[in-house]
Write a protein that holds these residues in place. Structure first.
Motif, PDB file in Angstrom:
ATOM      1  N   ALA A 132       2.114   0.034  -7.261  1.00  0.00           N
ATOM      2  CA  ALA A 132       0.984   0.624  -6.538  1.00  0.00           C
ATOM      3  C   ALA A 132       0.930   0.081  -5.111  1.00  0.00           C
ATOM      4  CB  ALA A 132      -0.317   0.323  -7.272  1.00  0.00           C
ATOM      5  N   TRP A 133       1.164  -1.208  -4.969  1.00  0.00           N
ATOM      6  CA  TRP A 133       1.155  -1.826  -3.636  1.00  0.00           C
ATOM      7  C   TRP A 133       2.176  -1.150  -2.724  1.00  0.00           C
ATOM      8  CZ3 TRP A 133      -1.674  -5.695  -1.275  1.00  0.00           C
ATOM      9  CH2 TRP A 133      -1.143  -6.259  -0.107  1.00  0.00           C
ATOM     10  N   ARG A 134       3.385  -0.922  -3.258  1.00  0.00           N
ATOM     11  CA  ARG A 134       4.445  -0.304  -2.456  1.00  0.00           C
ATOM     12  C   ARG A 134       4.200   1.176  -2.214  1.00  0.00           C
ATOM     13  NH1 ARG A 134       7.674  -3.398  -6.257  1.00  0.00           N
ATOM     14  NH2 ARG A 134       8.053  -1.466  -7.430  1.00  0.00           N
ATOM     15  N   SER A 135       3.266   1.757  -2.987  1.00  0.00           N
ATOM     16  CA  SER A 135       3.020   3.202  -2.898  1.00  0.00           C
ATOM     17  C   SER A 135       1.707   3.554  -2.196  1.00  0.00           C
ATOM     18  CB  SER A 135       2.997   3.798  -4.314  1.00  0.00           C
ATOM     19  OG  SER A 135       4.200   3.516  -5.002  1.00  0.00           O
ATOM     20  N   GLY A 136       1.079   2.555  -1.608  1.00  0.00           N
ATOM     21  CA  GLY A 136      -0.137   2.845  -0.845  1.00  0.00           C
ATOM     22  C   GLY A 136      -1.289   1.896  -1.050  1.00  0.00           C
ATOM     23  N   ALA A 137      -1.273   1.124  -2.134  1.00  0.00           N
ATOM     24  CA  ALA A 137      -2.408   0.243  -2.419  1.00  0.00           C
ATOM     25  C   ALA A 137      -2.498  -0.957  -1.483  1.00  0.00           C
ATOM     26  CB  ALA A 137      -2.347  -0.248  -3.869  1.00  0.00           C
ATOM     27  N   SER A 138      -1.452  -1.183  -0.694  1.00  0.00           N
ATOM     28  CA  SER A 138      -1.503  -2.298   0.259  1.00  0.00           C
ATOM     29  C   SER A 138      -2.591  -2.090   1.299  1.00  0.00           C
ATOM     30  CB  SER A 138      -0.145  -2.458   0.957  1.00  0.00           C
ATOM     31  OG  SER A 138       0.207  -1.261   1.649  1.00  0.00           O
ATOM     32  N   SER A 139      -3.009  -0.847   1.481  1.00  0.00           N
ATOM     33  CA  SER A 139      -4.049  -0.551   2.476  1.00  0.00           C
ATOM     34  C   SER A 139      -5.439  -0.447   1.844  1.00  0.00           C
ATOM     35  CB  SER A 139      -3.728   0.754   3.208  1.00  0.00           C
ATOM     36  OG  SER A 139      -3.759   1.856   2.302  1.00  0.00           O
ATOM     37  N   TRP A 140      -5.539  -0.641   0.539  1.00  0.00           N
ATOM     38  CA  TRP A 140      -6.826  -0.536  -0.132  1.00  0.00           C
ATOM     39  C   TRP A 140      -7.676  -1.777   0.100  1.00  0.00           C
ATOM     40  CZ3 TRP A 140      -5.167   1.092  -5.787  1.00  0.00           C
ATOM     41  CH2 TRP A 140      -4.648   2.396  -5.758  1.00  0.00           C
ATOM     42  N   THR A 141      -8.958  -1.627  -0.202  1.00  0.00           N
ATOM     43  CA  THR A 141      -9.851  -2.783  -0.225  1.00  0.00           C
ATOM     44  C   THR A 141      -9.660  -3.522  -1.554  1.00  0.00           C
ATOM     45  OG1 THR A 141     -11.666  -1.578  -1.277  1.00  0.00           O
ATOM     46  CG2 THR A 141     -11.552  -1.499   1.145  1.00  0.00           C
ATOM     47  N   THR A 142     -10.155  -4.745  -1.603  1.00  0.00           N
ATOM     48  CA  THR A 142     -10.069  -5.504  -2.850  1.00  0.00           C
ATOM     49  C   THR A 142     -10.827  -4.793  -3.958  1.00  0.00           C
ATOM     50  OG1 THR A 142      -9.855  -7.601  -1.667  1.00  0.00           O
ATOM     51  CG2 THR A 142     -10.575  -7.717  -3.957  1.00  0.00           C
ATOM     52  N   ALA A 143     -11.952  -4.183  -3.627  1.00  0.00           N
ATOM     53  CA  ALA A 143     -12.743  -3.457  -4.634  1.00  0.00           C
ATOM     54  C   ALA A 143     -11.948  -2.288  -5.208  1.00  0.00           C
ATOM     55  CB  ALA A 143     -14.049  -2.957  -4.018  1.00  0.00           C
ATOM     56  N   GLN A 144     -11.208  -1.592  -4.369  1.00  0.00           N
ATOM     57  CA  GLN A 144     -10.394  -0.472  -4.848  1.00  0.00           C
ATOM     58  C   GLN A 144      -9.267  -0.963  -5.752  1.00  0.00           C
ATOM     59  OE1 GLN A 144      -9.552   1.065  -0.845  1.00  0.00           O
ATOM     60  NE2 GLN A 144     -10.492   3.019  -1.427  1.00  0.00           N
TER      61      GLN A 144
END
Length: 217
Positions: A132-144
Motif C-alpha cells: 500500500a505504501w508503494r502504491s500511494g499510502a505514503s502520502s496518506w495521513t496516519t489516521a488514513q
C-alpha cells in the motif's frame, strides 16, 4: 366435540411439544457456522474496478515503517482488531476476559492448513502495508493508514497460517498467490476491491496477473 377427538388432543399436544423441544436442542447443540472476511465483489465487478485503477510503477519503500500503520487498535471493550478477526474467522472460538482466544479451530484459506492454536495463525493484510505504501499510502495521513490497517468492513483482513503469510510477505499477485487454487479467484477479487476503495495504484505486471486470474473466475 367427540370424546374420541378430546382424548386425542393431549397426545397431539405432547407430540408437538416433543418435536419443538427436539428442534431447540438441535439448534443449541449445532456447531457454530464458520465465518469469514467480508465477501469480495463479484468477478465482473472486480474486472470493472480493475479497469479504472491507475497503472503506475511502484513507488519506493523509502521512509516505510509498519509503525506508520497503527495496528492492532481496540475495536470494543478489551478486544483489538487481531482478536476480532480470530473470533470471526474461527470455529467455536472461546475468548477469555482479556479477549484472547483460548480455544477454537482455524482453517487457512491460503494453503488449507488447520490449527487449534491461535498463536500459529497470523492476521494477513490482503493488500500488504508495504505494498500500500508503494502504491500511494505514503502520502496518506496516519489516521488514513490506521483505518486501512484495521479495516473490518472491506475484505482486507483474514486469519491464515503464519507460514503462508510469511511466504506472501509484501508481494502483489504478480509474485504470489495462495497455493490453494480454489481460493485464488476470491483472493484477487478482494485485492482489487481494496485497491479500488483506497484509490491505490497497480503496476503493469500486477494488472496483467489480476486480469488473467479474473478472466477464469
Amino acid at each position: 366435540m367427540s370424546r374420541v377427538y378430546a382424548r386425542q388432543m393431549p397426545r397431539l399436544v405432547i407430540l408437538l411439544l416433543t418435536a419443538a423441544l427436539a428442534l431447540v436442542a438441535t439448534l443449541v447443540t449445532a456447531p457454530a457456522a464458520v465465518a469469514a472476511m467480508p465477501t469480495p465483489v463479484t468477478a465482473a465487478t472486480a474486472r470493472t474496478y480493475l479497469g479504472t485503477l491507475t497503472v503506475a510503477a511502484e513507488g519506493s519503500t523509502s521512509g516505510y515503517s509498519r509503525d506508520l500503520f497503527p495496528h492492532w487498535i481496540t475495536q470494543s471493550g478489551t478486544c483489538n482488531t487481531r482478536e476480532v478477526v480470530l473470533k470471526r474467522d474461527g470455529t467455536n472460538v472461546v475468548q477469555d476476559s482479556a479477549c484472547a482466544a483460548v480455544s477454537g479451530s482455524w482453517y487457512s484459506e491460503y494453503d488449507g492448513a488447520t490449527t487449534t492454536t491461535s498463536s500459529s495463525f497470523d492476521i494477513d493484510h490482503m493488500v500488504p502495508l508495504a505494498e500500500a505504501w508503494r502504491s500511494g499510502a505514503s502520502s496518506w495521513t496516519t489516521a488514513q493508514r490506521q483505518a486501512f490497517a484495521n479495516d473490518l468492513t472491506r475484505p482486507q483482513l483474514i486469519a491464515v497460517s503464519a507460514s503462508s503469510n510469511r511466504s506472501k510477505g509484501d508481494s502483489d499477485p504478480a509474485a504470489w498467490l495462495p497455493t490453494r487454487t480454489a481460493y485464488q479467484c476470491t483472493y484477487v477479487r478482494a485485492w482489487v476491491q481494496v485497491k479500488y476503495y483506497y484509490k491505490l495504484t497497480v503496476d503493469s505486471a500486477e494488472k496483467t496477473k489480476l486480469t488473467s486470474v479474473l478472466s477464469g473466475c
